[in-house]
Scaffold this motif. Structure first.
Motif, mmCIF file in Angstrom:
data_model
loop_
_atom_site.group_PDB
_atom_site.id
_atom_site.type_symbol
_atom_site.label_atom_id
_atom_site.label_comp_id
_atom_site.label_asym_id
_atom_site.label_seq_id
_atom_site.Cartn_x
_atom_site.Cartn_y
_atom_site.Cartn_z
ATOM 1 N N GLU A 237 0.814 -1.205 0.000
ATOM 2 C CA GLU A 237 0.000 0.000 0.000
ATOM 3 C C GLU A 237 0.852 1.261 0.000
ATOM 4 N N SER A 238 1.947 1.219 0.721
ATOM 5 C CA SER A 238 2.809 2.403 0.784
ATOM 6 C C SER A 238 3.579 2.629 -0.520
ATOM 7 N N GLU A 239 3.689 1.599 -1.345
ATOM 8 C CA GLU A 239 4.452 1.727 -2.593
ATOM 9 C C GLU A 239 3.545 1.655 -3.825
ATOM 10 N N MET A 240 2.275 1.948 -3.628
ATOM 11 C CA MET A 240 1.332 1.850 -4.744
ATOM 12 C C MET A 240 1.684 2.796 -5.892
ATOM 13 N N THR A 241 2.285 3.935 -5.557
ATOM 14 C CA THR A 241 2.659 4.875 -6.620
ATOM 15 C C THR A 241 3.639 4.237 -7.590
#
Length: 425
Positions: A237-241
């Motif tokens: 989720e924190s690396e979705m970008t």
């Protein structure tokens, strides 16, 4: 034309081999033709000479048969200018004897007699007499007073002079033919290699462009994945970008590869169209309905003007649908919010017309001749995601040509672009 002068030409050996084969083939044809001419002329000259010798022999025999021939002819020649020898034959073939009548007595009568027996109609041959070639005609003739052996001969010098002149003429013609063959070989080789070289250059450019196009998405995917690899403790989720960026490039690369595959199959004529009657109006309605949500999301509108009657064409429904999607996508891609894309269908007894018009940015005039080339884009300054792969219009042109259609483009910068496609109905 200098072979191998262009280092970018990979076909120098092929070009040289093709030139040698073509020149060799043309030279062989010329040699065969010139040889046939010589043989025919030589045969005709000797045929005429043999005919004159036969007439001379007939003259001598008729003169003797009518007692018009003197016992001795001082010149030993007929009125035709041929020397002769006349003998009367007595006895059977095995015990042949001969009596000299007139002409030259210096012949081997027995040999001439046996040769004449084997050729009832007479025969001709060429012999060397005192180092000079002579044409000789021998025949056995049965007259009321008995059987006679006649030999008539004439120098073949004039015939050989004529043949020598013919040989000289043929040599000159052969030299001219050689020059023409070399020039023709160069021209034929250049013309034969021109499509091959054009195809090779197009392939090289295509490979270079494809490599360039693939390099960027792979670099983006790699850079985003590198970020993820350097932070193994982070959550998805924190690396979705970064994952979204990579996924977007994968999607774009997948579409690019699909377009490349389509063009590769088109170039190799492997594409097979599933032809059937298609209502162009109905097809356009389906495509407009499917693309309208995208246009509304971009704050743009799509309109369709199609007749109620079916504008029928013979084509591949899937490929025609792909053509419409490409033209509509191109119009939406190069227009701003508030733009309108107008699609018009019309037909008559001989053709159906598809027109896609927008009021977008337009195409620069210097770019119009190249818009159907691969990897050509109208506005390189646009965002990468909006710009496309530059293959859509190339595929569109292939679809149009595969359906034996024509395409025309009108565009003005800042005022929009109109694509007009005409299909035979």
């Amino acid at each position: 034309m200098a072979f191998g002068s262009d280092r970018r030409d990979p076909y120098r050996a092929v070009r040289l081999k093709l030139f040698v084969i073509q020149v060799g083939a043309l030279l062989a044809i010329w040699l065969v033709l010139l040889s046939i001419v010589y043989v025919l002329m030589s045969s005709e000259l000797y045929r005429v000479l043999d005919s004159e010798l036969r007439r001379s022999a007939i003259q001598v025999i008729q003169s003797y048969d009518h007692n018009h021939l003197s016992t001795q002819n001082a010149n030993n020649q007929s009125d035709f200018g041929a020397a002769y020898s006349l003998w009367k034959i007595t006895g059977a073939a095995s015990s042949m004897s001969a009596t000299y009548i007139d002409g030259t007595p210096f012949i081997d009568v027995r040999t001439v007699y046996h040769n004449a027996l084997m050729h009832p109609s007479g025969y001709s041959t060429t012999l060397q007499i005192n180092g000079q070639p002579y044409r000789i005609f021998d025949a056995l003739v049965n007259l009321r007073h008995g059987t006679y052996l006649i030999q008539v001969d004439r120098s073949v010098g004039p015939t050989q002079v004529t043949l020598s002149s013919l040989i000289s003429t043929l040599i000159i013609a052969g030299m001219a033919a050689l020059i023409l063959t070399l020039v023709g070989g160069l021209i034929l080789t250049a013309r034969s290699m021109k499509p091959l070289l054009a195809s090779w250059r197009q392939q090289q450019q295509f490979i270079a462009d494809a490599s360039h196009e693939l390099r960027t998405p792979f670099a983006i995917i790699r850079s985003n994945l590198d970020v993820l690899l350097h932070h193994p403790d982070h959550t998805i989720e924190s690396e979705m970008t970064y994952l979204g960026n990579a996924y977007e490039e994968v999607e774009r690369t997948s579409a690019l590869l699909e377009n490349l595959l389509t063009l590769a199959r088109a170039d190799s004529n492997e594409q097979i169209l599933n032809l059937s009657p298609v209502s162009l109006g109905e097809l356009a309605r389906d495509v407009v309905e499917s693309t309208r949500p995208l246009a509304e999301w971009q704050q743009k509108t799509i309109t369709l003007n199609a007749p109620e009657n079916h504008c029928m064409v013979i084509g591949d429904p899937a490929r025609l649908r792909q053509l419409l999607l490409i033209l509509i996508d191109n119009a939406l891609r190069y227009s701003d919010a508030g733009a309108c894309v107008a699609i018009t269908i019309s037909c008559d007894t001989t053709s159906c017309e598809l027109r896609v018009q927008d009021n977008g940015a337009g195409i620069p005039q210097n770019l119009l001749p190249r818009i159907f080339d691969r990897f050509v884009r109208a506005d390189p300054s646009r965002h990468r995601a909006e710009q496309g792969s530059g293959l859509g219009l190339a595929i569109a042109k292939w679809i149009i040509e595969a359906h034996k259609g024509q395409v025309f483009v009108q565009s003005k910068e800042g005022r929009g672009t109109t694509f007009t496609v005409i299909f035979p109905s």
